[in-house]
Design a protein around this motif. Sequence first.
Motif, mmCIF file in Angstrom:
data_model
loop_
_atom_site.group_PDB
_atom_site.id
_atom_site.type_symbol
_atom_site.label_atom_id
_atom_site.label_comp_id
_atom_site.label_asym_id
_atom_site.label_seq_id
_atom_site.Cartn_x
_atom_site.Cartn_y
_atom_site.Cartn_z
ATOM 1 N N GLU A 20 7.291 -9.937 49.270
ATOM 2 C CA GLU A 20 6.712 -9.509 50.548
ATOM 3 C C GLU A 20 7.758 -9.288 51.639
ATOM 4 O O GLU A 20 7.475 -8.670 52.656
ATOM 5 C CB GLU A 20 5.647 -10.498 51.033
ATOM 6 N N ARG A 21 9.010 -9.722 51.448
ATOM 7 C CA ARG A 21 10.040 -9.600 52.497
ATOM 8 C C ARG A 21 11.160 -8.618 52.189
ATOM 9 O O ARG A 21 11.746 -8.053 53.094
ATOM 10 C CB ARG A 21 10.626 -10.976 52.787
ATOM 11 N N VAL A 22 11.482 -8.434 50.892
ATOM 12 C CA VAL A 22 12.579 -7.536 50.526
ATOM 13 C C VAL A 22 12.235 -6.749 49.254
ATOM 14 O O VAL A 22 11.370 -7.152 48.475
ATOM 15 C CB VAL A 22 13.923 -8.280 50.280
ATOM 16 N N ARG A 23 12.961 -5.655 49.092
ATOM 17 C CA ARG A 23 12.941 -4.926 47.830
ATOM 18 C C ARG A 23 14.402 -4.640 47.486
ATOM 19 O O ARG A 23 15.172 -4.203 48.340
ATOM 20 C CB ARG A 23 12.164 -3.617 47.961
ATOM 21 N N VAL A 24 14.779 -4.904 46.232
ATOM 22 C CA VAL A 24 16.155 -4.694 45.779
ATOM 23 C C VAL A 24 16.147 -3.525 44.797
ATOM 24 O O VAL A 24 15.427 -3.545 43.799
ATOM 25 C CB VAL A 24 16.727 -5.968 45.116
ATOM 26 N N LEU A 25 16.966 -2.501 45.137
ATOM 27 C CA LEU A 25 17.061 -1.301 44.312
ATOM 28 C C LEU A 25 18.459 -1.182 43.727
ATOM 29 O O LEU A 25 19.436 -1.537 44.378
ATOM 30 C CB LEU A 25 16.805 -0.043 45.151
ATOM 31 N N GLU A 26 18.545 -0.657 42.518
ATOM 32 C CA GLU A 26 19.823 -0.256 41.955
ATOM 33 C C GLU A 26 19.866 1.261 41.984
ATOM 34 O O GLU A 26 18.879 1.934 41.663
ATOM 35 C CB GLU A 26 19.992 -0.749 40.524
ATOM 36 N N TYR A 27 21.021 1.824 42.385
ATOM 37 C CA TYR A 27 21.211 3.265 42.422
ATOM 38 C C TYR A 27 22.367 3.634 41.504
ATOM 39 O O TYR A 27 23.418 2.994 41.542
ATOM 40 C CB TYR A 27 21.547 3.750 43.846
ATOM 41 N N LYS A 28 22.184 4.678 40.684
ATOM 42 C CA LYS A 28 23.240 5.164 39.791
ATOM 43 C C LYS A 28 23.174 6.682 39.732
ATOM 44 O O LYS A 28 22.085 7.251 39.608
ATOM 45 C CB LYS A 28 23.045 4.657 38.361
ATOM 46 N N ASP A 29 24.338 7.343 39.830
ATOM 47 C CA ASP A 29 24.422 8.770 39.551
ATOM 48 C C ASP A 29 25.826 9.110 39.064
ATOM 49 O O ASP A 29 26.695 8.253 39.011
ATOM 50 C CB ASP A 29 23.987 9.626 40.745
ATOM 51 N N ARG A 30 26.021 10.364 38.717
ATOM 52 C CA ARG A 30 27.310 10.866 38.245
ATOM 53 C C ARG A 30 27.874 11.832 39.277
ATOM 54 O O ARG A 30 27.161 12.280 40.168
ATOM 55 C CB ARG A 30 27.127 11.582 36.901
ATOM 56 N N PRO A 31 29.145 12.204 39.179
ATOM 57 C CA PRO A 31 29.700 13.199 40.096
ATOM 58 C C PRO A 31 28.809 14.451 40.127
ATOM 59 O O PRO A 31 28.353 14.927 39.086
ATOM 60 C CB PRO A 31 31.077 13.508 39.492
ATOM 61 N N GLY A 32 28.556 14.939 41.335
ATOM 62 C CA GLY A 32 27.659 16.084 41.524
ATOM 63 C C GLY A 32 26.204 15.685 41.649
ATOM 64 O O GLY A 32 25.361 16.516 41.988
ATOM 65 N N GLY A 33 25.886 14.405 41.381
ATOM 66 C CA GLY A 33 24.505 13.929 41.485
ATOM 67 C C GLY A 33 24.007 14.010 42.918
ATOM 68 O O GLY A 33 24.736 13.710 43.856
ATOM 69 N N ARG A 34 22.748 14.417 43.080
ATOM 70 C CA ARG A 34 22.173 14.645 44.403
ATOM 71 C C ARG A 34 20.789 13.991 44.471
ATOM 72 O O ARG A 34 20.037 14.045 43.505
ATOM 73 C CB ARG A 34 22.049 16.148 44.608
ATOM 74 N N THR A 35 20.490 13.411 45.611
ATOM 75 C CA THR A 35 19.152 12.871 45.838
ATOM 76 C C THR A 35 18.329 13.868 46.638
ATOM 77 O O THR A 35 18.866 14.743 47.320
ATOM 78 C CB THR A 35 19.182 11.545 46.620
ATOM 79 N N HIS A 36 17.020 13.723 46.551
ATOM 80 C CA HIS A 36 16.106 14.435 47.439
ATOM 81 C C HIS A 36 16.081 13.677 48.768
ATOM 82 O O HIS A 36 16.530 12.526 48.840
ATOM 83 C CB HIS A 36 14.703 14.474 46.843
ATOM 84 N N VAL A 37 15.522 14.287 49.785
ATOM 85 C CA VAL A 37 15.353 13.593 51.062
ATOM 86 C C VAL A 37 14.470 12.370 50.819
ATOM 87 O O VAL A 37 13.425 12.462 50.160
ATOM 88 C CB VAL A 37 14.712 14.521 52.121
ATOM 89 N N HIS A 38 14.934 11.213 51.303
ATOM 90 C CA HIS A 38 14.186 9.967 51.130
ATOM 91 C C HIS A 38 14.473 9.046 52.312
ATOM 92 O O HIS A 38 15.350 9.328 53.128
ATOM 93 C CB HIS A 38 14.545 9.287 49.803
ATOM 94 N N TRP A 39 13.748 7.946 52.385
ATOM 95 C CA TRP A 39 13.846 7.025 53.515
ATOM 96 C C TRP A 39 14.142 5.619 53.030
ATOM 97 O O TRP A 39 13.594 5.175 52.010
ATOM 98 C CB TRP A 39 12.523 7.030 54.282
#
Length: 118
Positions: A20-39
Amino acid sequence: MSSDPVVTDPDLYTVLFENERVRVLEYKDRPGGRTHVHWHPDSVLIPLADFTRRISAGGREVEVLLQAGQVRWLDAQEHQGLNIGDTDSRAIFVELKEPAQDGRSVTGAVVGPSGRAG
């Protein structure tokens, strides 16, 4: 459309823990990797590898070099990112579910992570 990074880029973001207080995310990509607009809400960013990104939001762009283990504060923001380096990106985000008591961000940064611990 949701701007939750787990929804916009499920192949890049994984939920490691949530309560209820936090969310922990792991992020991984490679060179050239792109995300969509996010918050992201106010967050602590922990790079697990050295990598370089271009962060874009609100017509601004910043390039940031993130170094493994260099903990950074990320004010709540909507953005998208591009891995502009030659190494994989790998990081942990600890997203806070409770906003600052006064409703203001801690550092006032507009785009990208701040070197301040908050």
